[in-house]
Design a protein around this motif. Sequence first.
Motif: not given
Length: 177
Positions: A90-95, A157-174
């Motif tokens: 998933t490290l190229h064009n994936g999650s 950084k922990n909050a940032l990591s969690a926020a990026c994971k949540q953005a992925l779950t929410d569909g905000r990350l493409k």
Amino acid sequence: MMTWIYQTILIIVILQNVITNILSIPVEPKTSIHRLETRYYFDYSIGGNQAEKDYCISILHLTRALDCDKARDLAEEALAKAKNNFPESTLHNGSGDAYRHCYWSGLLTFEFGVSGAKGFGDRHEDYPKNPSGEKAMDLNNNNVGRTVASQIKKGDKNALSAACKQALTDGRLKTLN
């Protein structure tokens, strides 16, 4: 008044020549100048392109080398974090890639502010062979990273990591796959 202007211009020209001459001196591989030429720019682990090199090597802004070094270190940190949290596939064009861009842009925001982070992220995507779909995806994910980082405590950084994971779950990350 005109004498002062001419003197200032002369000093600038002299300093530019001195800096150019110093940077052109051949050195052994372990010296700091060689380190600048390889580690900061040409071995830029996040895929340094011409836009990044032009920015980082500016004779008129020598302190940019330090900023570029920091940006590279943060890119390596983001890649390591993505590798620890996502499958290799998933490290190229994936999650994992989406998360990495979000997290890196968030780290850049902590370090350089939203504008500085946007500058690094946009330059990183600015190269002719970057497929338009990948570029759009990465620019989106960089934007999400800057946004979430600006909404949490700077340096958390922990909050940032969690926020990026949540953005992925929410569909905000493409992703593309």
